[in-house]
Every structure is written in structure tokens, then in C-alpha cells.
Design a protein around this motif. Structure first.
Motif, PDB file in Angstrom:
ATOM      1  N   UNK A   1       1.014  -1.332  -0.075  1.00  0.00           N
ATOM      2  CA  UNK A   1       0.015   0.032  -0.009  1.00  0.00           C
ATOM      3  C   UNK A   1       0.906   1.495  -0.107  1.00  0.00           C
ATOM      4  N   UNK A   2       1.895   1.335   0.782  1.00  0.00           N
ATOM      5  CA  UNK A   2       2.689   2.466   0.825  1.00  0.00           C
ATOM      6  C   UNK A   2       3.668   2.611  -0.408  1.00  0.00           C
ATOM      7  N   UNK A   3       4.120   1.474  -1.027  1.00  0.00           N
ATOM      8  CA  UNK A   3       4.323   1.579  -2.272  1.00  0.00           C
ATOM      9  C   UNK A   3       3.799   2.221  -3.322  1.00  0.00           C
ATOM     10  N   UNK A   4       2.353   1.780  -3.334  1.00  0.00           N
ATOM     11  CA  UNK A   4       1.538   2.645  -4.310  1.00  0.00           C
ATOM     12  C   UNK A   4       1.550   4.015  -4.246  1.00  0.00           C
ATOM     13  N   UNK A   5       1.723   4.562  -2.839  1.00  0.00           N
ATOM     14  CA  UNK A   5       1.463   6.003  -2.413  1.00  0.00           C
ATOM     15  C   UNK A   5       2.950   6.697  -3.302  1.00  0.00           C
ATOM     16  N   UNK A   6       4.059   5.813  -2.765  1.00  0.00           N
ATOM     17  CA  UNK A   6       5.309   6.460  -3.085  1.00  0.00           C
ATOM     18  C   UNK A   6       5.320   6.596  -4.860  1.00  0.00           C
ATOM     19  N   UNK A   7       4.874   5.317  -5.530  1.00  0.00           N
ATOM     20  CA  UNK A   7       4.903   5.316  -7.027  1.00  0.00           C
ATOM     21  C   UNK A   7       4.179   6.466  -7.426  1.00  0.00           C
ATOM     22  N   UNK A   8       2.591   6.763  -7.010  1.00  0.00           N
ATOM     23  CA  UNK A   8       1.937   7.589  -7.714  1.00  0.00           C
ATOM     24  C   UNK A   8       2.531   8.823  -7.660  1.00  0.00           C
ATOM     25  N   UNK A   9       2.903   9.237  -6.386  1.00  0.00           N
ATOM     26  CA  UNK A   9       3.599  10.668  -6.227  1.00  0.00           C
ATOM     27  C   UNK A   9       4.467  11.050  -7.182  1.00  0.00           C
ATOM     28  N   UNK A  10       5.327   9.924  -7.464  1.00  0.00           N
ATOM     29  CA  UNK A  10       6.574  10.133  -8.352  1.00  0.00           C
ATOM     30  C   UNK A  10       5.975  10.352  -9.598  1.00  0.00           C
ATOM     31  N   UNK A  11       5.042   9.498 -10.193  1.00  0.00           N
ATOM     32  CA  UNK A  11       4.772   9.593 -11.619  1.00  0.00           C
ATOM     33  C   UNK A  11       3.559  10.511 -11.839  1.00  0.00           C
ATOM     34  N   UNK A  12       2.886  11.014 -10.876  1.00  0.00           N
ATOM     35  CA  UNK A  12       1.828  11.885 -11.010  1.00  0.00           C
ATOM     36  C   UNK A  12       2.183  13.290 -10.661  1.00  0.00           C
ATOM     37  N   UNK A  13       3.245  13.444  -9.989  1.00  0.00           N
ATOM     38  CA  UNK A  13       3.937  14.697  -9.529  1.00  0.00           C
ATOM     39  C   UNK A  13       5.113  14.818  -9.812  1.00  0.00           C
ATOM     40  N   UNK A  14       5.960  14.293  -9.168  1.00  0.00           N
ATOM     41  CA  UNK A  14       7.383  14.687  -9.216  1.00  0.00           C
ATOM     42  C   UNK A  14       8.005  14.427 -10.707  1.00  0.00           C
ATOM     43  N   UNK A  15       7.803  13.743 -11.425  1.00  0.00           N
ATOM     44  CA  UNK A  15       8.299  13.721 -12.798  1.00  0.00           C
ATOM     45  C   UNK A  15       7.897  14.971 -13.756  1.00  0.00           C
ATOM     46  N   UNK A  16       6.785  15.731 -13.139  1.00  0.00           N
ATOM     47  CA  UNK A  16       6.223  16.738 -13.625  1.00  0.00           C
ATOM     48  C   UNK A  16       6.854  18.064 -13.016  1.00  0.00           C
ATOM     49  N   UNK A  17       7.733  17.736 -12.211  1.00  0.00           N
ATOM     50  CA  UNK A  17       8.107  18.889 -11.495  1.00  0.00           C
ATOM     51  C   UNK A  17       7.366  19.602 -10.417  1.00  0.00           C
ATOM     52  N   UNK A  18       6.270  18.861 -10.055  1.00  0.00           N
ATOM     53  CA  UNK A  18       5.577  19.232  -9.214  1.00  0.00           C
ATOM     54  C   UNK A  18       5.810  18.817  -7.575  1.00  0.00           C
ATOM     55  N   UNK A  19       6.096  19.722  -6.616  1.00  0.00           N
ATOM     56  CA  UNK A  19       6.582  19.504  -5.099  1.00  0.00           C
ATOM     57  C   UNK A  19       5.403  20.032  -4.406  1.00  0.00           C
ATOM     58  N   UNK A  20       4.878  18.926  -3.726  1.00  0.00           N
ATOM     59  CA  UNK A  20       3.532  19.226  -2.877  1.00  0.00           C
ATOM     60  C   UNK A  20       3.736  18.824  -1.447  1.00  0.00           C
ATOM     61  N   UNK A  21       3.544  19.656  -0.369  1.00  0.00           N
ATOM     62  CA  UNK A  21       3.849  19.614   0.792  1.00  0.00           C
ATOM     63  C   UNK A  21       3.039  18.479   1.352  1.00  0.00           C
ATOM     64  N   UNK A  22       1.675  18.245   0.950  1.00  0.00           N
ATOM     65  CA  UNK A  22       1.023  17.144   1.511  1.00  0.00           C
ATOM     66  C   UNK A  22       1.769  15.544   1.156  1.00  0.00           C
ATOM     67  N   UNK A  23       2.447  15.748  -0.092  1.00  0.00           N
ATOM     68  CA  UNK A  23       3.095  14.598  -0.821  1.00  0.00           C
ATOM     69  C   UNK A  23       4.489  14.422   0.151  1.00  0.00           C
ATOM     70  N   UNK A  24       5.161  15.393   0.671  1.00  0.00           N
ATOM     71  CA  UNK A  24       6.287  15.261   1.620  1.00  0.00           C
ATOM     72  C   UNK A  24       5.714  14.540   2.790  1.00  0.00           C
ATOM     73  N   UNK A  25       4.606  15.062   3.138  1.00  0.00           N
ATOM     74  CA  UNK A  25       4.327  14.372   4.723  1.00  0.00           C
ATOM     75  C   UNK A  25       4.003  13.074   4.436  1.00  0.00           C
ATOM     76  N   UNK A  26       3.547  12.820   3.375  1.00  0.00           N
ATOM     77  CA  UNK A  26       3.038  11.151   3.320  1.00  0.00           C
ATOM     78  C   UNK A  26       4.520  10.326   3.127  1.00  0.00           C
TER      79      UNK A  26
END
Length: 231
Positions: A150-175
Motif C-alpha cells: 500500500x505504501x509502495x503505491x503511494x510512493x509510486x503514484x507521487x513520483x509519476x503523477x507529481x515529481x516527474x512533472x516537477x510538482x513539489x507538494x507539501x502533502x506528498x512530502x508529509x506522506x
């Protein structure tokens, strides 16, 4: 000075970091107006993602093909500028007569120097679920712990939905930090490998009391050491 060849575009955000680090590290060593000698092939990341999902054989062939072009152009060493793409490391190395500097070797040596034995590995699902990274670190007597599915899915989704697009979101950092803290409590990990070259854009050393290993920085430093010292 040797010439570094970089397979980049995985994504361009981390490739930018590699290029900055190459030049800053060389200038720190040599001073004056010195900068790194670098050849870069930058992939279209969308094409890479399509091949990753549809045709990994073709993906490996393309990595090897472009690495060979860098060698022909004068590169003395090749870096694959993404942790995940090291799944195809051997195919790339087999196509070349020069060394491909494995990111896992660079990270493994660094962790061993810190005398750590058990670390968490965060990255894409391919990196966390595959054996290619864990097996490489095992060569340095390092035990690698990965998050729950479950945690791997969270990590992976943040990478491909946000980080690869250059999006840095505080909520994701906290996750991410919540997952890291949970792993520390559950497994008594001594450090955390930021095993995707985009994760250091989100997680900084000051964000956690654990030792973090920025794989982009470690990989770049190893390349510069080779370029300047041939080792």
C-alpha cells in the motif's frame, strides 16, 4: 579530464540536477573556470514510459543504442540517469566497451563507508519490487527494506503523477515522511535511500533524523571522481 556520458531525460528535472552537479563538483575540485566535460542523450520521457509499459525489450535496446552513440561521440564512462532504468543495466553494459557506472555500486560504497547495515529503499514500484537494486546492495552487505504494498503505491503514484512533472507538494512530502517514520519504528532502519532521482526534489536531509542517501548526488560524485581521478 575524462568525458562523462549521461543517458538523461528520465526525467529532464533530474537530468538538470545531474548536469548542475557535474559542473559544480568539477569546479569545486579544479577552481577557476573549470567545468565538466559531458555528453548527454535526453530521452522523451513519454516514449520511455510507453516502452516501459508495452515493450521492455525495445526499451532496453534503445538505452543500449543511445549509450553506444555516446561512446562513439567520445564518452569515457556512461551513466544511466535514473534508478529504475538500471533494471536494464546489463543490456547497456553488454553493448559497450567502456564502463557503465551502476548507481547501486555508487550508493552501496557510500552506505558501507557510513558503516550502516540496514536501510529503507524508496523509489518507483519497479525499483522497490525488483531484485536488481537489492541484489546490488547485498554485495556490500547491506540489508534493504521496502515499504508495504500500500505504501509502495503511494510512493509510486507521487513520483509519476507529481515529481516527474516537477510538482513539489507539501502533502506528498508529509506522506513520504510518515512512511519513513513508520519504517524506522517497525524495522529499526538506519538510513533511507532516495532511490528515484526525482525524490530528492521532495525530501531533503533536514526533513528526517535518519541519514538520507541522495542517489543523484552520489552517482554524479562517483562520475566526477572517475573523470578527474580515473577511479
Amino acid at each position: 579530464m575524462k568525458t562523462i556520458g549521461l543517458l538523461g531525460g528520465m526525467t529532464w528535472h533530474s537530468t538538470h540536477e545531474y548536469y548542475r552537479l557535474f559542473n559544480e563538483l568539477v569546479n569545486k575540485r579544479l577552481g577557476k573556470e573549470h567545468a565538466a566535460k559531458v555528453l548527454i542523450y535526453s530521452f522523451n520521457f513519454q516514449e520511455l514510459r510507453n516502452w516501459q509499459l508495452e515493450d521492455t525489450t525495445f526499451l532496453a535496446e534503445q538505452l543500449a543504442l543511445q549509450a553506444k552513440k555516446l561512446e562513439t561521440a567520445g564518452a569515457d564512462i556512461i551513466l544511466i540517469g535514473a534508478n529504475t532504468m538500471h533494471e536494464y543495466y546489463q543490456q547497456v553494459q553488454n553493448a559497450l566497451s567502456i564502463q557503465v557506472l551502476h548507481i547501486g555500486d555508487a550508493v552501496g560504497r557510500t552506505i558501507k563507508q557510513k558503516k550502516l547495515k540496514k536501510v529503507a529503499l524508496l523509489g518507483t514500484k519497479y525499483t522497490m519490487q525488483g531484485d536488481f537494486y537489492k541484489n546490488k546492495l547485498a554485495e556490500y552487505d547491506i540489508e534493504t527494506i521496502t515499504p508495504s504494498n500500500e505504501e509502495q503505491k503511494i510512493i509510486n503514484d507521487i513520483i509519476y503523477n507529481e515529481l516527474v512533472k516537477g510538482q513539489i507538494i507539501e502533502k506528498s512530502k508529509q506522506a513520504y515522511l510518515k512512511i519513513i517514520n513508520k519504517m524506522k519504528e517497525s524495522y529499526d532502519i538506519e538510513g533511507v535511500i532516495l532511490g528515484c532521482t526525482e525524490i530528492p526534489l521532495l525530501i531533503k536531509p533536514e526533513d528526517t533524523e535518519l541519514k538520507t542517501f541522495n542517489t543523484t548526488e552520489i552517482h554524479a560524485l562517483s562520475a566526477v571522481n572517475f573523470a578527474l581521478d580515473n577511479k
